[in-house]
Design an enzyme around this catalytic site. Sequence first.
Site, short mmCIF file in Angstrom:
data_model
loop_
_atom_site.label_atom_id
_atom_site.label_comp_id
_atom_site.label_asym_id
_atom_site.label_seq_id
_atom_site.Cartn_x
_atom_site.Cartn_y
_atom_site.Cartn_z
N ASN A 97 0.88 -1.17 0.00
CA ASN A 97 0.00 0.00 0.00
C ASN A 97 0.91 1.22 0.00
OD1 ASN A 97 -1.81 2.03 0.42
ND2 ASN A 97 -2.37 1.43 2.51
N TRP A 98 0.98 1.85 -1.16
CA TRP A 98 1.92 2.96 -1.30
C TRP A 98 1.42 4.25 -0.65
CZ3 TRP A 98 3.48 2.40 -7.21
CH2 TRP A 98 4.39 1.34 -7.32
N LYS A 99 0.13 4.32 -0.35
CA LYS A 99 -0.45 5.53 0.25
C LYS A 99 -0.18 6.73 -0.68
CE LYS A 99 0.08 3.19 4.60
NZ LYS A 99 0.27 3.22 6.05
N HIS A 114 -9.19 1.66 4.82
CA HIS A 114 -7.91 1.72 5.53
C HIS A 114 -8.07 2.64 6.74
CE1 HIS A 114 -3.74 2.62 6.49
NE2 HIS A 114 -3.46 1.48 5.89
N GLU A 132 -6.34 4.91 7.89
CA GLU A 132 -6.07 6.34 7.62
C GLU A 132 -7.29 7.01 7.01
OE1 GLU A 132 -2.46 5.62 5.43
OE2 GLU A 132 -1.53 4.94 7.29
N GLU A 186 -5.34 -4.86 10.34
CA GLU A 186 -4.21 -3.96 10.61
C GLU A 186 -4.42 -3.23 11.93
OE1 GLU A 186 -2.15 -2.69 6.73
OE2 GLU A 186 -3.93 -1.45 6.89
N GLY A 238 3.06 1.83 10.61
CA GLY A 238 4.08 2.87 10.48
C GLY A 238 4.84 3.16 11.75
N SER A 292 3.73 -2.74 10.02
CA SER A 292 5.19 -2.90 10.17
C SER A 292 5.70 -4.27 9.70
CB SER A 292 5.62 -2.62 11.62
OG SER A 292 5.29 -1.28 11.97
N GLY A 317 5.38 0.90 4.46
CA GLY A 317 6.76 1.37 4.29
C GLY A 317 7.67 0.44 3.50
P1 13P Z 1 3.40 -0.07 7.49
O1 13P Z 1 3.77 -1.39 6.83
O2 13P Z 1 4.24 1.08 7.04
O3 13P Z 1 3.32 -0.22 8.98
O4 13P Z 1 1.90 0.29 6.99
C1 13P Z 1 0.92 -0.67 7.07
C2 13P Z 1 -0.25 -0.21 6.31
O5 13P Z 1 -0.91 0.75 6.66
C3 13P Z 1 -0.61 -0.95 5.09
O6 13P Z 1 -1.89 -0.62 4.67
#
Ligand code: 13P
Length: 247
Positions: free
Chosen positions: A9-11, A91, A93, A163, A169, A209, A231
Amino acid sequence: MRKPIIVGNWKMNKTCAETVAFIEAIEPVLHDGATFGVGAPFTALKDATATAKNLVIAAENCHYKDNGAYTGEVSVPMLQELGVTHVIIGHSERRQMFNENDEELNLKVKRLIEAEMTPIFCIGETEAQYDAGETENVIRTQLAAGLKDLCPKCVAKMVIAYEPIWAIGTGKSATKEIAQNCCHIVRDQIRVMYGDEAADSVRVQYGGSVKPENIKEYMACEDIDGALIGGASLKVDSFTKIIEAVK
Ligand code: 13P
């Protein structure tokens, strides 16, 4: 029986040029041991689908209406036209920063299923909920509302990403025991709602993570069928190591 699925997931990262360069570098290392994909920003999706051969291209959001006065939104038919097959829905976020709620997420999932696309439906508890011992209740409640009134055969084909927000993150990944236990709860809730076939077929990812150093221990867990990776999916080097670790 369940083919693993690993999705980056590149966000809000990567331009079109960066997207093309990344996909060109990743394609040669893909293998049949799992389905691999990336969720890319809307602006890069057309280049992404044009460049990808075996890499699945996902959008990171969609609207549930097909068109209309929804400034800034992107519809399912618009994504379909670009060759996008998967969409990340709900998600944390989006839930936290953009106030997405279970009712509208349910409408998004329904629209994607109608379009025969694959929703990657995200759930997970906050740190405060975790500390208060509410994790199981949060998981069951989010699934009950977000996935309500679907057909069992449709649920069987979807992907659910567990998640925990405290692991996103932060570098503070869930232990494999916590991840397995929560993904088992996810599957059990699907069993309660939609029966054995849906529960035994739906693919459940862990996210939070995930990196080359810990992917193998998650993948060895009975109820974990893959990962949603932030990440560590942004660099060719670390995503390649993850791909090679699940051979
Ligand atoms: P990280 O792998 O950076 O913790 O992010 C997880 C995430 O939000 C995937 O959707």
